[in-house]
Design a protein around this motif. Structure first.
Motif, short mmCIF file in Angstrom:
data_model
loop_
_atom_site.label_atom_id
_atom_site.label_comp_id
_atom_site.label_asym_id
_atom_site.label_seq_id
_atom_site.Cartn_x
_atom_site.Cartn_y
_atom_site.Cartn_z
N GLY A 139 100.55 34.61 103.53
CA GLY A 139 100.21 35.83 104.24
C GLY A 139 98.88 35.79 104.96
N SER A 140 98.17 34.69 104.90
CA SER A 140 96.85 34.59 105.53
C SER A 140 96.98 34.18 107.00
N PRO A 141 95.94 34.43 107.79
CA PRO A 141 95.97 33.99 109.20
C PRO A 141 96.12 32.47 109.31
N ALA A 142 95.53 31.70 108.39
CA ALA A 142 95.66 30.24 108.44
C ALA A 142 97.10 29.81 108.21
N MET A 143 97.82 30.52 107.36
CA MET A 143 99.23 30.19 107.14
C MET A 143 100.03 30.45 108.42
N ARG A 144 99.72 31.55 109.09
CA ARG A 144 100.41 31.86 110.34
C ARG A 144 100.13 30.77 111.39
N ALA A 145 98.87 30.33 111.46
CA ALA A 145 98.50 29.27 112.41
C ALA A 145 99.24 27.98 112.09
N ALA A 146 99.34 27.64 110.80
CA ALA A 146 100.05 26.41 110.39
C ALA A 146 101.54 26.52 110.72
N ASN A 147 102.13 27.68 110.47
CA ASN A 147 103.54 27.87 110.77
C ASN A 147 103.81 27.75 112.28
N ASP A 148 102.94 28.40 113.07
CA ASP A 148 103.11 28.34 114.53
C ASP A 148 102.95 26.91 115.04
N TYR A 200 109.88 36.80 105.84
CA TYR A 200 110.29 37.22 104.50
C TYR A 200 109.24 38.19 103.98
N GLU A 201 109.65 39.04 103.07
CA GLU A 201 108.75 40.03 102.51
C GLU A 201 107.93 39.40 101.39
N PHE A 202 106.62 39.43 101.53
CA PHE A 202 105.75 38.87 100.51
C PHE A 202 104.88 39.93 99.87
N GLY A 203 104.39 40.83 100.63
CA GLY A 203 103.41 41.80 100.15
C GLY A 203 102.19 41.71 101.03
N VAL A 204 101.06 42.05 100.47
CA VAL A 204 99.83 42.07 101.25
C VAL A 204 99.23 40.67 101.29
N GLY A 205 98.96 40.19 102.48
CA GLY A 205 98.25 38.92 102.63
C GLY A 205 96.77 39.21 102.81
N TRP A 206 95.96 38.21 102.64
CA TRP A 206 94.53 38.44 102.80
C TRP A 206 93.85 37.15 103.21
N SER A 207 92.62 37.32 103.66
CA SER A 207 91.78 36.17 103.96
C SER A 207 90.35 36.52 103.54
N PHE A 208 89.58 35.51 103.22
CA PHE A 208 88.21 35.68 102.77
C PHE A 208 87.29 35.44 103.95
N GLY A 209 86.60 36.47 104.39
CA GLY A 209 85.78 36.35 105.58
C GLY A 209 84.30 36.16 105.31
N ARG A 210 83.73 36.98 104.44
CA ARG A 210 82.29 36.96 104.27
C ARG A 210 81.95 37.42 102.86
N CYS A 211 80.87 36.88 102.33
CA CYS A 211 80.38 37.29 101.02
C CYS A 211 78.87 37.47 101.12
N SER A 212 78.36 38.51 100.52
CA SER A 212 76.93 38.79 100.54
C SER A 212 76.48 39.14 99.13
N VAL A 213 75.41 38.51 98.70
CA VAL A 213 74.85 38.80 97.38
C VAL A 213 73.40 39.22 97.56
N THR A 214 73.02 40.35 97.00
CA THR A 214 71.66 40.84 97.11
C THR A 214 71.05 40.91 95.72
N GLU A 215 69.89 40.32 95.56
CA GLU A 215 69.19 40.35 94.28
C GLU A 215 68.43 41.67 94.21
N VAL A 216 68.71 42.46 93.16
CA VAL A 216 68.07 43.76 93.00
C VAL A 216 66.78 43.62 92.22
N GLU A 217 66.78 42.76 91.24
CA GLU A 217 65.57 42.50 90.46
C GLU A 217 65.59 41.05 90.00
N PRO A 218 64.43 40.50 89.69
CA PRO A 218 64.40 39.09 89.27
C PRO A 218 65.22 38.86 88.00
N ILE A 219 65.72 37.66 87.91
CA ILE A 219 66.53 37.31 86.73
C ILE A 219 65.65 37.04 85.54
#
Length: 111
Positions: A64-73, A92-111
């Motif tokens: 269901g990801s965009p990369a799968m669609r590109a590979a199929n095409d 075919y019916e699969f359900g919800v597809g997804w792709s991972f675009g961006r991740c951001s982590v912000t430190e709130v206080e020192p470890i």
């Protein structure tokens, strides 16, 4: 461990013998076709190029990801280029597809 390899070797030898026996029973035109297939596979195969494109250029593909669609095409288009006249994608019916675009982590206080 040696028993496994001995059994495997005997099975491989039996398959080779059966294949050679079956080839001896074939007509010359059958052998010509088999030799043509072997020549294509050994000398003009594009399998590694296709594998490299799918794994390196397109990359991982979740259902269901965009990369799968590109590979199929791409695969459909490659089959049409090879001469397959009725290459098509079937949905075919699969359900919800997804792709991972961006991740951001912000430190709130020192470890």
């Amino acid at each position: 461990m040696n028993r496994f390899f001995t059994a495997f070797g005997l099975a491989a030898a039996a398959l080779i013998f059966a294949s050679a026996t079956a080839e001896a029973d074939r007509s010359p035109s059958d052998l010509e076709v088999l030799n043509q297939i072997r020549q294509e596979g050994f000398h003009r195969s594009h399998a590694l190029q296709y594998l490299e494109h799918l794994t390196e250029d397109i990359g991982p593909r979740l259902t269901g990801s965009p990369a799968m669609r590109a590979a199929n095409d791409w695969t459909r288009d490659a089959l049409v280029e090879m001469g397959l006249s009725k290459a098509r994608l079937e949905s075919y019916e699969f359900g919800v597809g997804w792709s991972f675009g961006r991740c951001s982590v912000t430190e709130v206080e020192p470890i």
